[in-house]
Design a protein around this motif. Structure first.
Motif, mmCIF file in Angstrom:
data_model
loop_
_atom_site.group_PDB
_atom_site.id
_atom_site.type_symbol
_atom_site.label_atom_id
_atom_site.label_comp_id
_atom_site.label_asym_id
_atom_site.label_seq_id
_atom_site.Cartn_x
_atom_site.Cartn_y
_atom_site.Cartn_z
ATOM 1 N N GLN A 199 0.751 -1.200 0.069
ATOM 2 C CA GLN A 199 0.025 0.044 -0.002
ATOM 3 C C GLN A 199 0.747 1.208 -0.051
ATOM 4 O O GLN A 199 0.770 2.208 0.889
ATOM 5 N N LYS A 200 1.683 1.239 -0.873
ATOM 6 C CA LYS A 200 2.564 2.529 -1.203
ATOM 7 C C LYS A 200 2.796 2.524 -2.788
ATOM 8 O O LYS A 200 2.540 1.763 -3.414
ATOM 9 N N ILE A 201 3.029 3.892 -2.926
ATOM 10 C CA ILE A 201 3.064 4.148 -4.479
ATOM 11 C C ILE A 201 4.257 3.637 -5.175
ATOM 12 O O ILE A 201 5.477 3.664 -4.638
ATOM 13 N N HIS A 202 4.222 2.827 -6.016
ATOM 14 C CA HIS A 202 5.361 2.150 -6.879
ATOM 15 C C HIS A 202 5.520 2.747 -8.169
ATOM 16 O O HIS A 202 4.309 2.773 -9.005
ATOM 17 N N MET A 203 6.496 3.412 -8.645
ATOM 18 C CA MET A 203 6.643 4.028 -9.855
ATOM 19 C C MET A 203 7.674 3.583 -10.674
ATOM 20 O O MET A 203 8.983 3.630 -10.036
ATOM 21 N N ASP A 204 7.741 3.393 -12.027
ATOM 22 C CA ASP A 204 8.890 3.447 -12.821
ATOM 23 C C ASP A 204 8.903 5.080 -13.375
ATOM 24 O O ASP A 204 8.231 5.262 -14.332
ATOM 25 N N GLY A 205 9.774 5.710 -12.911
ATOM 26 C CA GLY A 205 9.676 7.252 -13.396
ATOM 27 C C GLY A 205 9.856 7.463 -14.695
ATOM 28 O O GLY A 205 9.032 8.251 -15.354
ATOM 29 N N LYS A 206 10.744 6.657 -15.306
ATOM 30 C CA LYS A 206 11.115 7.067 -16.743
ATOM 31 C C LYS A 206 10.019 6.519 -17.647
ATOM 32 O O LYS A 206 9.600 7.473 -18.709
ATOM 33 N N GLU A 207 9.401 5.509 -17.466
ATOM 34 C CA GLU A 207 8.284 5.083 -18.260
ATOM 35 C C GLU A 207 7.107 5.963 -18.267
ATOM 36 O O GLU A 207 6.524 6.328 -19.050
ATOM 37 N N VAL A 208 6.880 6.584 -16.850
ATOM 38 C CA VAL A 208 5.924 7.185 -16.497
ATOM 39 C C VAL A 208 6.127 8.551 -17.483
ATOM 40 O O VAL A 208 5.251 9.048 -18.092
ATOM 41 N N PHE A 209 7.227 9.226 -17.296
ATOM 42 C CA PHE A 209 7.583 10.268 -18.125
ATOM 43 C C PHE A 209 7.426 10.105 -19.438
ATOM 44 O O PHE A 209 6.769 11.149 -20.151
ATOM 45 N N LYS A 210 8.000 8.917 -20.097
ATOM 46 C CA LYS A 210 7.498 8.811 -21.660
ATOM 47 C C LYS A 210 6.078 8.817 -21.963
ATOM 48 O O LYS A 210 5.750 9.733 -22.853
#
Ligand code: COA
Length: 313
Positions: A199-210
């Motif tokens: 229950q925490k935010i998991h993020m692939d920043g580079k993929e989200v950015f693109k």
């Protein structure tokens, strides 16, 4: 076809504002890194007795007061959030009670990440039109710091808490378009719910950015096309405030129109569904937006979902 107008806005911020320097005391980061990579200078964080519900109530109350409407005329209340205090009851029913709204009301929570507000505007427009009703109260409220993992420095620097509300009414004959997209994806941005696992935010920043740059560009182009308007008609393009660099990348695709993009992420960080109402409020307060102005709202987020709205105020 009916368009919509935004009669008023209301915002709510927690008491505590945390600068990058303060965050750097507990997270291995720096003001310089955060500003360079995201444009963020500080974020608000909920403390005791502050949460998604309290911010929703405050933002909603302010929007109703500013609109100067009779709250009996609010026929729909939607809370767009990815950080509900409870799985149930939904926030919208608690807000109905907290604000003393009609019981004869369409109320719902809507989770479409940072595009929630745009989705809710289209649902409100349809509902008001079909039922010959006057107003909808849409509130984006987010207690994101509760689900932020402060051991993940590339993610935790981005998010903040806030609430932002708008009162929407029909605008007969006004230019309007609303576009929505969904591309189901579990990998690049997620947070567990009732499964309790992660229950925490998991993020692939580079993929989200693109994804974000392409999604916002598509949102803007297709909102223009669907409304039959041009960029010259538009006063402001109001992007979901996720990262200043994302907005700057989108801007590069609109040469000559860069000044139509506005950002205040420096002062609030990414507040998900609250970010667009917070920008709207700032522009209304500065007298930058007035009746008849045309704007584009564009958002993207976990889902993946994205959407845009062309609105003639
Ligand atoms: N402070 C200092 N250094 C950090 C850091 C931080 N907070 N976070 C990451 N770094 C480091 C990394 O460890 C890495 O170091 P290395 O090169 O020695 O391995 C380096 O900085 C680059 O990390 P990277 O993750 O590649 O950075 P980035 O340029 O992709 O920026 C984000 C990271 C998260 C700011 C960026 O990808 C982003 O904003 N993505 C979109 C996220 C978003 O908008 N999400 C919400 C959607 S609604």
């Amino acid at each position: 076809m009916n368009g919509v107008t935004i009669l008023s806005t209301g915002t709510a911020l927690p008491k505590r504002c945390v600068t990058n320097d303060e965050l750097s005391k507990t997270v291995d980061t720096s003001d310089e890194w955060i500003r360079q990579r995201s444009g963020i200078g500080c974020r608000y964080m909920c403390g005791e007795n502050e949460n998604t519900y309290t911010m929703a109530i405050e933002a909603g109350r302010k929007a109703i007061e500013k609109a100067g409407i009779n709250k009996e005329d609010i026929a729909l209340v939607a809370i767009t959030t990815s950080s509900s205090d409870y799985l149930f009851p939904m926030n919208a029913s608690m807000v109905q009670a907290g604000l003393g709204l009609n019981e004869e009301i369409m109320s719902f929570d809507l989770t479409a990440a940072c595009s929630g507000l745009i989705y809710a505007i289209e649902l409100a427009r349809g509902y008001l039109t079909m039922n010959n009703k006057k107003y909808a109260l849409i509130i984006g409220s987010e207690h994101l710091t509760r689900i932020t993992d402060y051991t993940d420095r590339s993610t935790c620097i981005l998010f903040g808490d806030a609430g932002g509300a708008i009162i929407v009414g029909l605008n007969e004959g006004a230019a309007y378009a609303n576009k929505q997209w969904t591309r189901g994806n579990f990998d690049v941005l997620w947070c567990a719910g009732a499964s309790g696992n992660g229950q925490k935010i998991h993020m692939d920043g580079k993929e989200v950015f693109k994804f974000a740059v392409g999604a916002m560009d598509q949102g803007i182009r297709e909102a223009l096309e669907a409304s039959g308007q041009t960029l010259d008609d538009v006063k402001y393009i109001i992007c979901h405030q996720a990262n200043l660099r994302i907005i700057d990348h989108v801007k590069k695709r609109y040469k000559g129109y860069e000044d139509k993009f506005f950002s205040n992420i420096e002062r609030y960080a990414n507040t998900s569904t609250a970010s667009i109402p917070i920008v709207l409020e700032e522009l209304f307060d500065k007298g930058e937006l007035n009746k008849g102005d045309k704007i584009i709202l564009v958002g993207f987020g976990a889902g993946l979902v994205w959407g845009s709205a062309f609105i003639e105020l």
